[in-house]
Write an enzyme that holds these catalytic residues in place. Structure first.
Site, mmCIF file in Angstrom:
data_model
loop_
_atom_site.group_PDB
_atom_site.id
_atom_site.type_symbol
_atom_site.label_atom_id
_atom_site.label_comp_id
_atom_site.label_asym_id
_atom_site.label_seq_id
_atom_site.Cartn_x
_atom_site.Cartn_y
_atom_site.Cartn_z
ATOM 1 C CD1 TRP A 185 -2.630 1.800 0.451
ATOM 2 C CD2 TRP A 185 -1.324 2.494 2.130
ATOM 3 N NE1 TRP A 185 -2.974 3.110 0.744
ATOM 4 C CE2 TRP A 185 -2.187 3.548 1.780
ATOM 5 C CE3 TRP A 185 -0.414 2.689 3.162
ATOM 6 C CZ2 TRP A 185 -2.162 4.785 2.409
ATOM 7 C CZ3 TRP A 185 -0.384 3.929 3.800
ATOM 8 C CH2 TRP A 185 -1.259 4.965 3.433
ATOM 9 C CD GLU A 226 -4.758 -1.386 1.921
ATOM 10 O OE1 GLU A 226 -3.578 -1.556 2.296
ATOM 11 O OE2 GLU A 226 -5.679 -1.094 2.705
ATOM 12 C CE LYS A 228 -6.631 5.974 2.762
ATOM 13 N NZ LYS A 228 -5.703 6.067 3.880
ATOM 14 C CG ASP A 259 -8.837 -0.822 4.337
ATOM 15 O OD1 ASP A 259 -9.917 -0.461 4.837
ATOM 16 O OD2 ASP A 259 -7.743 -0.741 4.944
ATOM 17 C CG HIS A 262 -8.921 1.985 1.748
ATOM 18 N ND1 HIS A 262 -7.654 1.552 1.460
ATOM 19 C CD2 HIS A 262 -8.850 2.494 2.999
ATOM 20 C CE1 HIS A 262 -6.861 1.768 2.501
ATOM 21 N NE2 HIS A 262 -7.570 2.336 3.438
ATOM 22 C CG HIS A 286 -6.199 -4.318 4.928
ATOM 23 N ND1 HIS A 286 -5.330 -3.272 4.768
ATOM 24 C CD2 HIS A 286 -5.438 -5.437 5.061
ATOM 25 C CE1 HIS A 286 -4.082 -3.734 4.778
ATOM 26 N NE2 HIS A 286 -4.126 -5.046 4.938
ATOM 27 C CG ASP A 294 -10.558 6.624 11.093
ATOM 28 O OD1 ASP A 294 -9.440 6.571 10.546
ATOM 29 O OD2 ASP A 294 -10.896 5.844 11.995
ATOM 30 C CG ASP A 296 -7.735 2.733 9.147
ATOM 31 O OD1 ASP A 296 -7.651 1.659 8.551
ATOM 32 O OD2 ASP A 296 -7.381 3.813 8.647
ATOM 33 C CG ASP A 326 -5.531 -1.430 8.027
ATOM 34 O OD1 ASP A 326 -4.931 -0.987 9.026
ATOM 35 O OD2 ASP A 326 -5.459 -0.892 6.912
#
Ligand code: RNT
Ligand code: ZN
Length: 431
Positions: A185, A226, A228, A259, A262, A286, A294, A296, A326
């Site tokens: 990533w 990965e 995003k 993820d 993302h 992820h 955010d 995460d 993640d």
């Protein structure tokens, strides 16, 4: 085994059996699933190589809960504590900045030996390892570009780092006898509207081609990429977008990392898994929880987590999907964050296995959407909790919230004694 837990399990098992669901078989299958637990929740993505560097790359950890791990030994102790409360045997996902070495070594010079203590520990604990090059929190990423940087020298540095990382990952796989998945990533992107969206992507593609040029035995190592949508400071444009990496992964036969945080706010990765599984060699997940800006937050038992579990089970994707976590939250006990997120991920898979999939699929084929909806909803209050308690007891980990008292005790006896500041003594004392 506690009698009440056993009895509740037997009752639940009988209810599921009426729908042709074998709870014993479910738990057997569940125990084979490995979740890759990310080391970086333990210390707010700081790592050990460049502890003076701030966290960059458009990711951010908020919260100042005391007791973060400051050394590799402390981080391993915290992980051991967390694993003692998580049923099953799993993996630890390391980032390059978590090297355990006294040497002053830059990212492009890293070698397997700098991670040997991790491998020895993983062996002793019966854990697998996964890996990630760290393309952020470094002076050479300060322009916000790494593998797509216009300066060939800077690009070269990051290419060398990623190549070195593959060797480290392969050594994990070789030494531990289970494949290490290495996820690339990069934070590359622009805060404001770019003049050229194409050239950085062409440079990223070229760099990745160089990184992945040397074939490595897939028994030991697999590459993943990965995507995003945006990061803090890369709101307008991210070089490694979803389309970019989906194309790249399909063309080059790497895993595609999805993820959960993302994508656009109403877009979910559960909806993508079936399609992506048809055209990629495999998927790295992820598992995370987006919240506004955010990506995460700690994983909770929400609809999306359940849907991810359902897709993996219903589409029989477990053999080609690598499940990683993640998230990073510095506002709660960091060991508890691991326990909550990992237990939820495993529990969601178990719940998906305890659904009458064949009946639902059949109802759908017959256009009996009434049955599909009715059963789906009724199963939401089936006694999966009794099955989960039994599973935890069977694997000798705390049942229900019993684990919380253990975390509180560990916090008091170990984590709070660490102090907030990063004293040289603490670091040296651990060596
Ligand atoms: C960042 C990506 C990436 C990182 C870790 C630390 O948005 O999700 O996976 O979180 O590599
Ligand atoms: Zn991620």
């Amino acid at each position: 085994m506690n009698q009440a837990i056993q009895k509740s399990y037997e009752e639940a098992k009988a209810l599921y059996a009426k729908h042709g669901i074998d709870a014993d078989a479910v738990l057997e299958q569940l125990s084979k699933i490995k979740v890759s637990v990310h080391c970086w929740q333990g210390d707010d993505v700081r790592g050990f190589l460049f502890r003076d560097q701030e966290l960059t790359g458009g990711i951010s950890v908020t919260g100042s809960y005391p007791g973060a791990a400051r050394t590799p030994d402390e981080l391993r102790a915290d992980l051991e504590k967390a694993f003692a409360m998580i049923p099953g045997k799993h993996k630890v996902n390391l980032h390059a900045i978590y090297a355990d070495t006294d040497e002053k070594v830059d990212l492009d010079q890293l070698e397997p030996k700098h991670f040997q203590p991790w491998v020895d520990w993983a062996k002793e604990q019966g854990l697998g390892l996964d890996f990630n090059p760290t393309c952020f929190s470094h002076e050479k990423s300060s322009d916000g570009l790494t593998l797509s940087h216009p300066d060939p020298e800077i690009r070269k540095f990051w290419i060398e780092h990623c190549k070195a990382s593959r060797k480290i990952s392969a050594s994990f796989g070789e030494q531990l006898g289970q494949t290490s998945v290495m996820n690339v990533w990069v934070p590359d992107g622009f805060k404001d509207v770019p003049a050229d969206r194409l050239a950085p992507r062409q440079r990223l593609q070229e760099s990745l081609d160089e990184v992945f040029a040397e074939p490595i035995d897939p028994k030991h190592h697999l590459d993943a990429v990965e995507s995003k949508l945006f990061g803090i400071g890369s709101e307008a444009y991210v070089v490694g977008s979803h389309e970019f990496y989906m194309g790249y992964a399909i063309k080059n036969n790497t895993l595609l990392c999805l993820d959960a945080g993302h994508f656009h706010p109403t877009e979910v990765i559960s909806g993508k898994l079936s399609s992506v599984s048809m055209f990629t060699k495999g998927i790295l997940l992820h598992v995370s929880r987006p919240m506004r800006w955010d990506s995460d937050h700690v994983v909770v038992m929400d609809d999306e987590l359940l849907d991810i579990g359902r897709e993996l089970i219903r589409n029989e994707m477990l053999d080609t999907t690598y499940i990683g976590l993640d998230f990073f939250d510095g506002s709660i006990n960091r060991v508890a964050a691991w326990v909550i997120g990992t237990r939820n991920t495993i529990k969601a898979l178990m719940r998906a296995m305890l659904e009458p999939v064949e009946t639902l699929k059949q109802a759908e084929l017959e256009f009996d959407f009434t049955t599909r909806l009715a059963l789906t909803e009724e199963f939401k209050s089936y006694p999966f909790g009794a099955v989960w308690d039994y599973y935890c007891a069977l694997h000798n980990v705390p049942v229900r919230e019993e684990w919380l008292a253990e975390v509180k005790a560990y916090e008091k006896d170990v984590q709070l004694k660490r102090g907030q500041e990063d004293t040289a003594d603490a670091v040296l004392g651990a060596k």
